[in-house]
Write a protein that holds these residues in place. Structure first.
Motif, PDB file in Angstrom:
ATOM      1  N   LEU A 193       0.818  -1.208   0.000  1.00 21.01           N
ATOM      2  CA  LEU A 193       0.000   0.000   0.000  1.00 21.01           C
ATOM      3  C   LEU A 193       0.854   1.260   0.000  1.00 21.01           C
ATOM      4  N   THR A 194       1.943   1.255   0.790  1.00 27.05           N
ATOM      5  CA  THR A 194       2.817   2.428   0.848  1.00 27.05           C
ATOM      6  C   THR A 194       3.423   2.723  -0.514  1.00 27.05           C
ATOM      7  N   ALA A 195       3.896   1.695  -1.205  1.00 22.72           N
ATOM      8  CA  ALA A 195       4.453   1.885  -2.541  1.00 22.72           C
ATOM      9  C   ALA A 195       3.389   2.392  -3.500  1.00 22.72           C
ATOM     10  N   GLY A 196       2.189   1.822  -3.414  1.00 25.09           N
ATOM     11  CA  GLY A 196       1.105   2.244  -4.293  1.00 25.09           C
ATOM     12  C   GLY A 196       0.733   3.705  -4.110  1.00 25.09           C
ATOM     13  N   VAL A 197       0.669   4.139  -2.854  1.00 26.08           N
ATOM     14  CA  VAL A 197       0.356   5.545  -2.556  1.00 26.08           C
ATOM     15  C   VAL A 197       1.431   6.465  -3.110  1.00 26.08           C
ATOM     16  N   LEU A 198       2.700   6.076  -2.943  1.00 28.31           N
ATOM     17  CA  LEU A 198       3.800   6.933  -3.382  1.00 28.31           C
ATOM     18  C   LEU A 198       3.949   6.950  -4.901  1.00 28.31           C
ATOM     19  N   ILE A 199       3.618   5.862  -5.567  1.00 26.86           N
ATOM     20  CA  ILE A 199       3.607   5.861  -7.037  1.00 26.86           C
ATOM     21  C   ILE A 199       2.576   6.866  -7.527  1.00 26.86           C
ATOM     22  N   ARG A 200       1.409   6.822  -6.905  1.00 31.59           N
ATOM     23  CA  ARG A 200       0.339   7.738  -7.295  1.00 31.59           C
ATOM     24  C   ARG A 200       0.713   9.183  -6.994  1.00 31.59           C
ATOM     25  N   ALA A 201       1.275   9.433  -5.819  1.00 26.78           N
ATOM     26  CA  ALA A 201       1.672  10.791  -5.443  1.00 26.78           C
ATOM     27  C   ALA A 201       2.734  11.338  -6.386  1.00 26.78           C
ATOM     28  N   ALA A 202       3.735  10.513  -6.701  1.00 24.46           N
ATOM     29  CA  ALA A 202       4.795  10.952  -7.608  1.00 24.46           C
ATOM     30  C   ALA A 202       4.253  11.244  -8.998  1.00 24.46           C
ATOM     31  N   SER A 203       3.295  10.445  -9.456  1.00 24.92           N
ATOM     32  CA  SER A 203       2.692  10.669 -10.771  1.00 24.92           C
ATOM     33  C   SER A 203       1.993  12.019 -10.834  1.00 24.92           C
ATOM     34  N   ILE A 204       1.344  12.398  -9.746  1.00 24.67           N
ATOM     35  CA  ILE A 204       0.626  13.673  -9.704  1.00 24.67           C
ATOM     36  C   ILE A 204       1.595  14.840  -9.562  1.00 24.67           C
ATOM     37  N   VAL A 205       2.579  14.703  -8.695  1.00 26.25           N
ATOM     38  CA  VAL A 205       3.548  15.778  -8.479  1.00 26.25           C
ATOM     39  C   VAL A 205       4.356  16.065  -9.744  1.00 26.25           C
ATOM     40  N   TYR A 206       4.833  15.004 -10.396  1.00 27.01           N
ATOM     41  CA  TYR A 206       5.682  15.179 -11.586  1.00 27.01           C
ATOM     42  C   TYR A 206       4.877  15.181 -12.876  1.00 27.01           C
ATOM     43  N   GLN A 207       3.573  14.984 -12.772  1.00 28.06           N
ATOM     44  CA  GLN A 207       2.664  15.040 -13.920  1.00 28.06           C
ATOM     45  C   GLN A 207       3.088  14.090 -15.052  1.00 28.06           C
ATOM     46  N   LYS A 208       3.420  12.880 -14.663  1.00 26.56           N
ATOM     47  CA  LYS A 208       3.765  11.859 -15.656  1.00 26.56           C
ATOM     48  C   LYS A 208       3.575  10.486 -15.039  1.00 26.56           C
ATOM     49  N   PRO A 209       3.322   9.483 -15.860  1.00 24.88           N
ATOM     50  CA  PRO A 209       3.145   8.122 -15.339  1.00 24.88           C
ATOM     51  C   PRO A 209       4.489   7.494 -15.010  1.00 24.88           C
ATOM     52  N   PRO A 210       4.502   6.403 -14.255  1.00 22.94           N
ATOM     53  CA  PRO A 210       5.765   5.717 -13.964  1.00 22.94           C
ATOM     54  C   PRO A 210       6.356   5.078 -15.213  1.00 22.94           C
ATOM     55  N   ALA A 211       7.642   4.758 -15.141  1.00 21.22           N
ATOM     56  CA  ALA A 211       8.342   4.161 -16.281  1.00 21.22           C
ATOM     57  C   ALA A 211       8.071   2.667 -16.388  1.00 21.22           C
ATOM     58  N   PHE A 212       7.194   2.169 -15.562  1.00 17.96           N
ATOM     59  CA  PHE A 212       6.863   0.751 -15.559  1.00 17.96           C
ATOM     60  C   PHE A 212       5.346   0.605 -15.543  1.00 17.96           C
ATOM     61  N   LEU A 213       4.893  -0.576 -15.830  1.00 14.34           N
ATOM     62  CA  LEU A 213       3.464  -0.860 -15.824  1.00 14.34           C
ATOM     63  C   LEU A 213       2.993  -1.066 -14.392  1.00 14.34           C
ATOM     64  N   GLU A 214       2.010  -0.254 -13.966  1.00 10.62           N
ATOM     65  CA  GLU A 214       1.479  -0.406 -12.604  1.00 10.62           C
ATOM     66  C   GLU A 214       0.618  -1.654 -12.483  1.00 10.62           C
ATOM     67  N   GLN A 215      -0.316  -1.799 -13.387  1.00 15.43           N
ATOM     68  CA  GLN A 215      -1.269  -2.910 -13.407  1.00 15.43           C
ATOM     69  C   GLN A 215      -1.932  -3.090 -12.049  1.00 15.43           C
ATOM     70  N   ASN A 216      -2.700  -2.063 -11.648  1.00 17.54           N
ATOM     71  CA  ASN A 216      -3.430  -2.128 -10.390  1.00 17.54           C
ATOM     72  C   ASN A 216      -4.563  -3.145 -10.470  1.00 17.54           C
ATOM     73  N   PRO A 217      -4.920  -3.740  -9.341  1.00 17.18           N
ATOM     74  CA  PRO A 217      -6.051  -4.665  -9.330  1.00 17.18           C
ATOM     75  C   PRO A 217      -7.346  -3.908  -9.570  1.00 17.18           C
ATOM     76  N   LYS A 218      -8.340  -4.611 -10.073  1.00 19.52           N
ATOM     77  CA  LYS A 218      -9.625  -3.983 -10.355  1.00 19.52           C
ATOM     78  C   LYS A 218     -10.742  -4.633  -9.536  1.00 19.52           C
ATOM     79  N   PHE A 219     -10.382  -5.048  -8.335  1.00 25.98           N
ATOM     80  CA  PHE A 219     -11.365  -5.697  -7.490  1.00 25.98           C
ATOM     81  C   PHE A 219     -12.421  -4.704  -7.047  1.00 25.98           C
ATOM     82  N   LYS A 220     -13.654  -5.180  -6.916  1.00 29.07           N
ATOM     83  CA  LYS A 220     -14.716  -4.330  -6.383  1.00 29.07           C
ATOM     84  C   LYS A 220     -14.560  -4.189  -4.872  1.00 29.07           C
ATOM     85  N   VAL A 221     -14.957  -3.038  -4.378  1.00 31.04           N
ATOM     86  CA  VAL A 221     -15.028  -2.866  -2.934  1.00 31.04           C
ATOM     87  C   VAL A 221     -16.210  -3.682  -2.434  1.00 31.04           C
TER      88      VAL A 221
END
Length: 300
Positions: free
Chosen positions: A261-289
């Protein structure tokens, strides 16, 4: 294929930045009012002031949990889960489905993404290593934060209060600028990442609570967009493949593993701060809540 994925990620970031979550924005407004005696620039550098201005324009996508109306129950089930923790699973295929249910309303928590300017001008984020004596997540790297209390006015207050309790970070030193969209942890906590700016790192003298925190350190935020010192594990649930990301980091001859979760949050935060996606495929899960759960349920 990758260019298409990158374009999709960029479009997603642009879309996210234009949407409004009124509850979070109102909470931030109240927090700013409460701290109105603190100068807006906090003595920050031009770079940090520009970053604060940029992040204040960010608007997270609306969350289905922002509307408590029963008529929105179907919308809740269909729309949620965009940023479910890498350790979360769909309720319908677990033992939860066979238990006496109640309406699913996750408990709230908040974490502080505290950014400051490093000696070389790079943005860095404050992290902690949890005490090895804790019963859950012992020895793991995490952001300062914890569960909301009834006396907390908003998510920003939860995050800064917990940061003070855990590592001695005075809330008056932190300029809270925005909140990100919520993550759902495996313990069914709705975790709100709160971004704050620390204008002068020298003003912060770490004082970790030994019962909770073993170490306080910092890392460059941009590393969570790079494919260096990163590995991932592919998992599959109900035919849906997803990745869990692990970042290896070393500082002052100490080695840290940042993941989940910590890595996921920081990937998202960095993407917003630097206004670009990561250099790797995130492939987040698409599970329903999950729609309904028993109290104290933990996803496997």
């Amino acid at each position: 294929m990758l260019p298409l994925i990158r374009r999709t990620l960029i479009s997603s970031l642009a879309f996210s930045s234009t949407l409004l979550s009124s509850r979070i924005v109102n909470s931030l407004s109240r927090f700013t009012f409460m701290n109105s005696s603190v100068p807006n620039n906090f003595g920050a550098s031009q770079k940090l002031m520009a970053l604060a201005q940029h992040l204040r324009q960010y608007r997270p996508p609306p969350s289905p949990f922002d509307d408590d109306d029963d008529d929105e129950e179907q919308k809740l089930e269909e729309s949620a889960g965009k940023l479910v923790s890498q350790l979360g699973f769909a309720e319908s295929v677990t033992s939860v489905a066979q238990q006496p249910p109640e309406r699913f309303r996750p408990k709230r928590a908040a974490v502080l993404i505290c950014l400051f300017e490093g000696d070389s001008g790079e943005l860095r984020v404050i992290l902690t290593k949890r005490s090895s004596k804790l019963s859950t997540h012992s020895g793991e790297v995490s952001l300062p934060g914890g569960k909301a209390e009834e006396t907390d006015a908003n998510d920003a207050e939860t995050a800064t209060r917990e940061a003070k309790e855990e590592i001695g970070l005075n809330p008056s030193l932190v300029n809270v600028v925005t909140c990100l969209e919520p993550f759902l942890s495996k313990h069914l906590l709705r975790v709100i990442p709160v971004i704050g700016i620390l204008s002068n790192k020298k003003d912060f003298k770490p004082c970790p609570n030994a019962a909770e925190v073993e170490d306080v350190f910092d890392a460059p935020l941009e590393m969570f967009l790079k494919d260096e010192n990163r590995r991932s594990e592919e998992r599959e649930w109900m035919g849906d493949k997803y990745l869990i990301h692990f970042f290896d980091y070393e500082m002052s001859d100490k080695k840290y593993l940042i993941w989940g979760l910590t890595a996921g949050v920081l990937i998202r935060a960095a993407s917003i701060v630097y206004q670009k996606p990561p250099a790797f495929l995130e492939q987040n899960p698409k599970f329903k809540v999950p729609r309904v759960v028993q109290n104290d349920t933990i996803m496997p």
